[in-house]
Design a protein around this motif. Structure first.
Motif, mmCIF file in Angstrom:
data_model
loop_
_atom_site.group_PDB
_atom_site.id
_atom_site.type_symbol
_atom_site.label_atom_id
_atom_site.label_comp_id
_atom_site.label_asym_id
_atom_site.label_seq_id
_atom_site.Cartn_x
_atom_site.Cartn_y
_atom_site.Cartn_z
ATOM 1 N N PHE A 232 0.863 -1.172 0.000
ATOM 2 C CA PHE A 232 0.000 0.000 0.000
ATOM 3 C C PHE A 232 0.903 1.226 0.000
ATOM 4 N N VAL A 233 0.688 2.122 -0.964
ATOM 5 C CA VAL A 233 1.536 3.296 -1.137
ATOM 6 C C VAL A 233 0.671 4.548 -1.010
ATOM 7 N N ARG A 234 1.160 5.487 -0.234
ATOM 8 C CA ARG A 234 0.485 6.783 -0.089
ATOM 9 C C ARG A 234 1.518 7.877 -0.332
ATOM 10 N N ASN A 235 1.201 8.771 -1.258
ATOM 11 C CA ASN A 235 2.103 9.868 -1.593
ATOM 12 C C ASN A 235 1.336 11.180 -1.475
ATOM 13 N N VAL A 236 1.851 12.073 -0.659
ATOM 14 C CA VAL A 236 1.236 13.392 -0.484
ATOM 15 C C VAL A 236 2.220 14.436 -0.985
ATOM 16 N N GLN A 237 1.867 15.096 -2.065
ATOM 17 C CA GLN A 237 2.743 16.143 -2.583
ATOM 18 C C GLN A 237 2.184 17.507 -2.209
ATOM 19 N N THR A 238 3.073 18.371 -1.761
ATOM 20 C CA THR A 238 2.700 19.753 -1.459
ATOM 21 C C THR A 238 3.640 20.695 -2.208
ATOM 22 N N HIS A 239 3.188 21.903 -2.355
ATOM 23 C CA HIS A 239 3.977 22.988 -2.971
ATOM 24 C C HIS A 239 4.185 22.810 -4.468
ATOM 25 N N TYR A 240 3.357 22.005 -5.140
ATOM 26 C CA TYR A 240 3.504 22.064 -6.593
ATOM 27 C C TYR A 240 2.913 23.394 -7.059
ATOM 28 N N PHE A 241 3.386 23.838 -8.206
ATOM 29 C CA PHE A 241 3.122 25.217 -8.617
ATOM 30 C C PHE A 241 1.768 25.377 -9.296
ATOM 31 N N LEU A 242 1.051 26.397 -8.851
ATOM 32 C CA LEU A 242 -0.195 26.813 -9.474
ATOM 33 C C LEU A 242 -0.106 28.305 -9.781
ATOM 34 N N VAL A 243 -0.711 28.710 -10.876
ATOM 35 C CA VAL A 243 -0.749 30.120 -11.250
ATOM 36 C C VAL A 243 -2.054 30.727 -10.748
ATOM 37 N N ILE A 244 -1.952 31.777 -9.965
ATOM 38 C CA ILE A 244 -3.155 32.496 -9.542
ATOM 39 C C ILE A 244 -2.954 33.993 -9.786
ATOM 40 N N ASP A 245 -4.049 34.681 -9.938
ATOM 41 C CA ASP A 245 -4.018 36.137 -10.060
ATOM 42 C C ASP A 245 -3.971 36.709 -8.644
ATOM 43 N N VAL A 246 -2.800 37.190 -8.238
ATOM 44 C CA VAL A 246 -2.658 37.674 -6.861
ATOM 45 C C VAL A 246 -3.379 39.000 -6.639
ATOM 46 N N ASN A 247 -3.796 39.674 -7.724
ATOM 47 C CA ASN A 247 -4.608 40.883 -7.564
ATOM 48 C C ASN A 247 -6.091 40.563 -7.500
ATOM 49 N N HIS A 248 -6.447 39.313 -7.774
ATOM 50 C CA HIS A 248 -7.831 38.831 -7.669
ATOM 51 C C HIS A 248 -8.806 39.712 -8.445
ATOM 52 N N THR A 249 -8.432 40.053 -9.674
ATOM 53 C CA THR A 249 -9.338 40.856 -10.496
ATOM 54 C C THR A 249 -10.609 40.057 -10.773
ATOM 55 N N GLY A 250 -11.740 40.740 -10.695
ATOM 56 C CA GLY A 250 -13.032 40.101 -10.910
ATOM 57 C C GLY A 250 -13.626 39.484 -9.673
ATOM 58 N N ASP A 251 -12.889 39.455 -8.581
ATOM 59 C CA ASP A 251 -13.375 38.852 -7.333
ATOM 60 C C ASP A 251 -14.445 39.742 -6.720
ATOM 61 N N ILE A 252 -15.569 39.124 -6.329
ATOM 62 C CA ILE A 252 -16.695 39.907 -5.806
ATOM 63 C C ILE A 252 -16.374 40.546 -4.458
ATOM 64 N N ARG A 253 -15.314 40.090 -3.777
ATOM 65 C CA ARG A 253 -14.956 40.696 -2.490
ATOM 66 C C ARG A 253 -14.482 42.136 -2.657
ATOM 67 N N TYR A 254 -14.083 42.496 -3.866
ATOM 68 C CA TYR A 254 -13.518 43.827 -4.084
ATOM 69 C C TYR A 254 -14.426 44.661 -5.001
ATOM 70 N N PHE A 255 -15.715 44.491 -4.830
ATOM 71 C CA PHE A 255 -16.688 45.224 -5.640
ATOM 72 C C PHE A 255 -16.596 46.721 -5.358
ATOM 73 N N ASN A 256 -16.618 47.531 -6.416
ATOM 74 C CA ASN A 256 -16.553 48.989 -6.333
ATOM 75 C C ASN A 256 -17.880 49.549 -6.830
ATOM 76 N N LYS A 257 -18.743 49.908 -5.884
ATOM 77 C CA LYS A 257 -20.089 50.354 -6.254
ATOM 78 C C LYS A 257 -20.066 51.658 -7.039
ATOM 79 N N ALA A 258 -19.164 52.550 -6.670
ATOM 80 C CA ALA A 258 -19.091 53.835 -7.385
ATOM 81 C C ALA A 258 -18.739 53.619 -8.848
ATOM 82 N N ALA A 259 -17.800 52.706 -9.117
ATOM 83 C CA ALA A 259 -17.438 52.412 -10.506
ATOM 84 C C ALA A 259 -18.594 51.753 -11.235
#
Length: 856
Positions: free
Chosen positions: A437-464
């Motif tokens: 029985f083999v169990r392998n847990v990999q962490t820290h493999y690379f994913l690309v994310i938008d660190v500015n989170h454009t389009g995220d509803i948490r940063y809604f600008n009502k005035a705009a």
């Protein structure tokens, strides 16, 4: 290949080996009718020295490898469809790709100098092992890819209806002339990218090229011990240290322009210097008879980070050198031009749509697109001393970010913790069975994310948002108000959500940069920092999990049967599940070939990268393999190898509507700013892991009844802020996506689209089946000289195989052939495994290889 051995006095053994490999081929690289020629040439020199000093043993190895890959176009001047058309055409996910190949011209070179030392010593009941390895890797490449612009379009109902009315004609593979929806030139222009004709990704010269080189120095040191604590109990333990400067690009300085937008983001990339990997294992013979072994272990292992994870990172970090490969978008959808930067300004595309803002046929602007690329290349000469137009500081001043991910400052080497426990038993002399029985847990493999989170509803600008509503209403002669009546007036005049999005009621990613800098106004969903563009960064945040029961039966027998001199065989079976966060290295999370986590894929969700954790698209539940070798009288030998593997999986993805800007109101179901999301309620790899052709229509019907024609989280934000009513946004408006007579929709149609149901005979992903056989005859001409003719039969029974990662059914729910909701048994042929290059193609149609080996 050649090898020389020499035995010196005092048990000193030395050897030298040289090998030369050349492979010439013509293939399509999974790009349909778009083919290329290529050749790979590899030269390898290896030398070694083995000797003993007292109770110590020593092994030294030296290696030098030089390899090169040279690719050129093989499409033009052939009879392939649209072979001489000036564009590379990619027709959605139908596997129809034609025109000049996008991968060429290409030259890749690599040179490795490696030294390795392994030593051991016996100290009482302990065997001590130690050593080191050092590898200097130099790689260089010219990835020109400049033959033709790339144009891709989805194949959905909207596109097919548009193409059906087209007047362009094409010549089919049969030689017949086709028109309408059967001719790619009648489809609308949607996504276009162009190349500057420069193929380098670093400013550093090397291996004979003026730029484009990488240099890595891979160091590994280990120390371990195997201790026989009891007659029937052995413990093994040790530690390995790994370091590889160059992979993280930590040699580049901080980038103040990034730190000004998001503090810390522009800091120098971390160089991992403390990668220590301990390991522990045991082997126990419970009855002391040497027939049974219970063994287990646990260890930490660091991965080698591939250059392709973020090979373009250096070009965003160096300030000088206009030498870099650039393939910027010039159209980001129907009637959505994207200015292409050049020194001193930008080129503005005029071919993304009609003059009235609607779609335009590919055939009407093909030559115009090709001329646009030539102009772009003329404005982009090679110059190592010129300012680098791709330097991230320069891009940020224009309000745009990197077009592909950069390494984040907190670089960590991906690592795995592997655990196993198992049993090995000798059933009879020469026959051994094992189960682990083999169990392998990999962490820290690379994913690309938008660190500015454009389009995220948490940063809604009502005035705009109010500004965008006012501007749109005013455009439709309904006044500058933002009230219910003004919006109703605009809807009655034909306004759609795309119109409001064009004025900023959307994510800044729709504009390819910071709205305030690119368009002159703010966007309603600008992200964490409204002054920053989308900022895709490669971060070590991915996680995967493998659990598997692996069994194996091996045998090595002499004279097992009459007429058989020797028999060696191995049978193996694995029952496993491989899960990860998903992601894609391409543009669609449904494509299996783009799901390899070692390639640094784009995360499926920017806010919660682990949200869709599930079966990897490369997971196979059952894997049965076998192989064997038998010797017969008179020098005959027979070898066989076979693989029977269960299907891969697929993610169900709601396709981009291609209605224009404002897609977050249609296919962003989590509110994180990414669009073309997985079908709500599913996770990565759901198809063939619980959802299959027998029940997929129930899943799709449930989506159509509960999610389609309803609001996404971005739409809910507009509703909750009192900016629109549900009916204005299009909730329940069937005319939004099913309107064959083009009747007024009476809403903005800012709702999720329905998806087509699968046909009654929808195909499943296929098993992989392959059985290879080789027959050889060895004849000794005289002492020291032997000849061995052979014949190999690959895929002996010519099994029809489908759905290897490069060309497999995928889960983009357009209802077209090649998708899991549009592929009958006949249509499944688009995913049948072809001959490829004709060399080592697993699952390909039967191939026969003849060979002769001379040993002297």
């Amino acid at each position: 290949m050649a090898k020389a051995d020499y035995q010196f006095p005092h048990s000193v053994h030395a050897f030298y080996r040289f090998s030369y490999f050349k492979n010439s081929f013509v293939t399509n690289g999974a790009l349909g009718f778009s083919v290329y020629d290529g050749k790979n040439v590899t030269r390898t020199h290896v030398g070694g020295l083995d000797f003993n000093t007292g109770s110590f043993t020593h092994s030294i190895r030296f290696g030098y490898l030089k390899t090169g890959r040279d690719l050129g176009d093989g499409t033009r001047a052939t009879s392939l469809p649209l072979a001489n058309y000036p564009l590379n055409l990619q027709m959605g996910n139908t596997a129809l790709v034609t025109g000049p190949n996008i991968n060429v011209p290409q030259l890749i070179l690599q040179s490795d100098h490696q030294i390795k030392y392994d030593g051991s010593a016996i100290w009482g009941p302990h065997i001590i092992r130690y050593g080191f390895t050092f590898n200097r890797i130099a790689a260089a490449g010219d990835l020109g890819g400049s033959l033709a612009p790339t144009l891709s379009t989805n194949i959905g109902t909207t596109e097919m209806n548009f193409a059906a009315a087209g007047s362009f004609t094409c010549t089919a593979t049969s030689g017949a002339t086709v028109s309408g929806a059967s001719c790619p030139l009648n489809y609308p222009v949607e996504a276009v990218s162009v190349s500057n004709g420069l193929g380098y990704v670093t400013p550093f010269p090397g291996l004979g090229l003026p730029a484009g080189s990488f240099f890595y120095h891979r160091l590994g040191v280990y120390f371990g011990m195997s201790s026989k604590w009891k007659r029937n109990l052995t413990l093994s333990y040790g530690v390995r240290y790994a370091r590889e400067p160059g992979r993280s690009n930590s040699q580049f300085p901080a980038i103040p322009e990034l730190n000004a937008l998001i503090p810390g983001l522009g800091n120098p990339v971390r160089q991992p210097n403390s990668n220590f990997a301990p390991q522990l294992g045991f082997a126990w013979d419970p009855d002391g008879k040497g027939m049974t072994s219970i063994r287990g272990g646990v260890g930490l292992f660091y991965e080698n980070v591939l250059t392709v994870v973020d090979g373009l990172d250096p070009e965003f970090r160096t300030q000088t050198g206009d030498v870099f490969f650039q393939s910027p978008p010039s159209c980001n959808g129907t009637a959505q031009p994207v200015p292409v930067p050049i020194p001193g300004g930008a080129l503005k595309p005029m071919f993304c749509g009609s003059a009235g803002g609607g779609p335009i046929a590919i055939g009407a602007v093909g030559n115009q697109i090709a001329a646009f690329q030539k102009q772009y290349q003329a404005d982009s000469p090679f110059d190592l001393n010129a300012p680098n137009p791709n330097y991230i500081g320069t891009l940020l001043k224009q309000g745009i970010g990197p077009f592909i991910g950069m390494y984040g400052p907190n670089f960590q080497t991906p690592r795995s913790v592997q655990m196993n426990i198992g049993l090995q038993r000798e059933l009879r002399p020469g026959v051994i069975f094992s189960a682990d029985f083999v169990r392998n847990v990999q962490t820290h493999y690379f994913l690309v994310i938008d660190v500015n989170h454009t389009g995220d509803i948490r940063y809604f600008n009502k005035a705009a948002a109010l500004q965008a509503i006012s501007a749109t209403n005013q455009f439709f002669n309904c006044g500058a108000g933002t009230d219910f009546n003004s919006i109703q007036c605009a809807i009655a005049a034909g306004a759609q959500m795309t119109d409001y999005a064009n004025n900023g009621l959307t994510s800044s990613s729709d504009f390819g940069g910071s709205c305030s800098m690119v368009m002159g106004f703010s966007c309603a969903f600008p992200g964490l920092n409204p002054s920053a563009p989308p900022l895709p960064f490669v971060k070590p945040i991915g996680r995967s999990l493998y659990n598997g029961l692996q069994t194996k039966l091996t045998a090595s027998l002499r004279h097992p049967l009459r007429g058989v001199g020797a028999l060696n065989f191995q049978l193996s079976y694995a029952l496993s599940r491989f899960e990860n966060d998903g992601g894609t290295s391409g543009t669609v999370a449904a494509v299996l070939a783009d799901a390899d986590q070692d390639m640094g894929p784009v995360a499926l969700d920017n806010a919660k990268p682990h949200r869709f954790f599930g079966p990897s698209l490369l997971d196979r539940t059952h894997q049965f393999s076998f192989g064997g070798f038998a010797e017969f009288p008179r020098g005959f030998q027979l070898a066989v190898i076979g693989h029977f593997w269960s299907p891969l999986s697929a993610s169900l993805v709601v396709p981009n509507t291609n209605l224009g800007r404002g897609e977050i109101f249609r296919t962003d179901f989590t509110g994180d700013g990414t669009v073309q999301d997985l079908l709500p309620g599913t996770r990565t790899g759901s198809f063939d892991r619980g959802i299959n052709p027998s029940n997929i229509n129930g899943v799709l019907t449930n989506y159509n009844n509960t999610v389609a024609l309803n609001l996404t989280p971005a739409g809910e934000v507009l509703l909750q802020n009192g900016l629109f009513t549900a009916s204005q946004l299009g909730v329940g408006d069937a005319f939004c996506y099913n309107n064959p007579n083009n009747l007024p929709a009476n809403s903005l149609c800012a709702v999720a689209p329905p998806v087509p149901l699968a046909p009654p005979d929808q195909s499943n992903l296929s098993w992989l089946r392959a059985l290879d056989l080789k027959i050889a005859w060895s004849y000794t001409i005289r002492e020291g000289i032997a000849i061995q003719p052979s014949a190999g039969f690959y895929n002996l029974f010519n099994f029809a195989n489908f759905d290897l990662p490069g060309t497999a059914l995928n889960g983009l729910l357009t209802g077209a052939a090649g998708q899991v909701n549009g592929t009958t048994s006949v249509g499944h042929n688009v995913d049948r495994v072809g001959v490829g290059t004709g060399v080592y193609s697993l699952g390909a149609p039967r191939q026969i290889e003849f060979g002769v080996r001379l040993t002297f």
